[in-house]
Design an enzyme around this catalytic site. Structure first.
Site, PDB file in Angstrom:
ATOM      1  N   ASP A   7       0.887  -1.160   0.000  1.00  8.69           N
ATOM      2  CA  ASP A   7       0.000   0.000   0.000  1.00  8.69           C
ATOM      3  C   ASP A   7       0.928   1.214   0.000  1.00  8.69           C
ATOM      4  O   ASP A   7       1.405   1.634   1.053  1.00  8.69           O
ATOM      5  CB  ASP A   7      -0.900  -0.004   1.240  1.00  8.69           C
ATOM      6  CG  ASP A   7      -1.826   1.199   1.284  1.00  8.69           C
ATOM      7  OD1 ASP A   7      -2.243   1.676   0.208  1.00  8.69           O
ATOM      8  OD2 ASP A   7      -2.127   1.662   2.399  1.00  8.69           O
ATOM      9  N   GLU A  68      -1.052  -1.226  -4.850  1.00  3.19           N
ATOM     10  CA  GLU A  68      -2.279  -0.463  -5.098  1.00  3.19           C
ATOM     11  C   GLU A  68      -2.039   0.534  -6.217  1.00  3.19           C
ATOM     12  O   GLU A  68      -1.063   1.274  -6.210  1.00  3.19           O
ATOM     13  CB  GLU A  68      -2.721   0.282  -3.835  1.00  3.19           C
ATOM     14  CG  GLU A  68      -4.044   1.028  -4.036  1.00  3.19           C
ATOM     15  CD  GLU A  68      -4.546   1.629  -2.755  1.00  3.19           C
ATOM     16  OE1 GLU A  68      -5.220   0.918  -1.988  1.00  3.19           O
ATOM     17  OE2 GLU A  68      -4.257   2.799  -2.505  1.00  3.19           O
ATOM     18  N   ASP A 141      -2.926   1.196   6.951  1.00  4.96           N
ATOM     19  CA  ASP A 141      -1.991   0.885   5.862  1.00  4.96           C
ATOM     20  C   ASP A 141      -1.538  -0.579   5.935  1.00  4.96           C
ATOM     21  O   ASP A 141      -1.293  -1.213   4.910  1.00  4.96           O
ATOM     22  CB  ASP A 141      -0.768   1.811   5.925  1.00  4.96           C
ATOM     23  CG  ASP A 141      -1.178   3.255   6.046  1.00  4.96           C
ATOM     24  OD1 ASP A 141      -1.424   3.890   5.016  1.00  4.96           O
ATOM     25  OD2 ASP A 141      -1.273   3.741   7.193  1.00  4.96           O
TER      26      ASP A 141
END
Length: 184
Positions: A7, A68, A141
């Site tokens: 992430d 991501e 996160d």
């Protein structure tokens, strides 16, 4: 299949590694959030994140990395930082021959919760449940990095089938094109 989920973020970058087997069996191996201080110049922050990512790649030797995909946000500087971190992470994987796949936030949410518009709390709750964790991964996160890895693990068979179908269609296009050219 060993999947490293990332992430990307300049202030907080979530990292995870999971092992997935047939079906939906998944085991979390590690999760961490790399933090960088806002008063450190950008190159130093990127280097700090890169160093940790490279250490993880060398330690865990994932088969694939799931990152991501950057999406449009109102804060341009946040988008730029996220994109830069994603690029540094993808480069580290590419240097080691690790395949990289990007997933949108809605793909990840849909894979993990069944709802592409799920909130962070729902994603965290489902990650906790899927992995059978005793406590929720924090901060968000960390949960997001785990969700990315889970998403890729579950989507990998479909991704492979799509790639095979595209390759087959490409071969068929070439054969048909050659026949048409020969008929002229």
């Amino acid at each position: 299949m060993r999947v490293m989920g990332v992430d990307p973020g300049l202030t907080r970058c979530g990292l995870s590694v999971i092992d997935g087997s047939r079906g939906r069996q998944i085991v979390a191996l590690n999760v961490e959030v790399v933090r960088t201080a806002v008063d450190v110049p950008l190159p130093g922050r990127l280097l700090a994140i890169s160093d940790v990512v490279e250490q993880w790649l060398d330690t865990y030797r994932p088969d694939v990395m799931a990152i991501e995909r950057v999406f449009s946000q109102q804060n341009v500087s946040t988008v730029m930082g996220t994109a830069q971190v994603g690029g540094v992470v993808a480069l580290a994987a590419a240097k080691r021959g690790v395949a990289v796949h990007f997933h949108t936030p809605s793909e990840v949410k849909a894979a993990v919760t069944g709802n592409g518009g799920a909130g962070k709390a729902q994603v965290t709750a489902m990650v906790t449940r899927i992995l059978g964790l005793q406590a929720k991964p924090t901060p968000a996160d960390a949960a997001d990095a785990l969700a990315l890895a889970i998403c890729h693990c579950w989507r990998a068979p479909m991704i492979a089938r799509m790639a095979a179908a595209e390759a087959q269609a490409g071969g068929q296009r070439q054969r048909v094109g050659a026949k048409v050219k020969a008929a002229r």
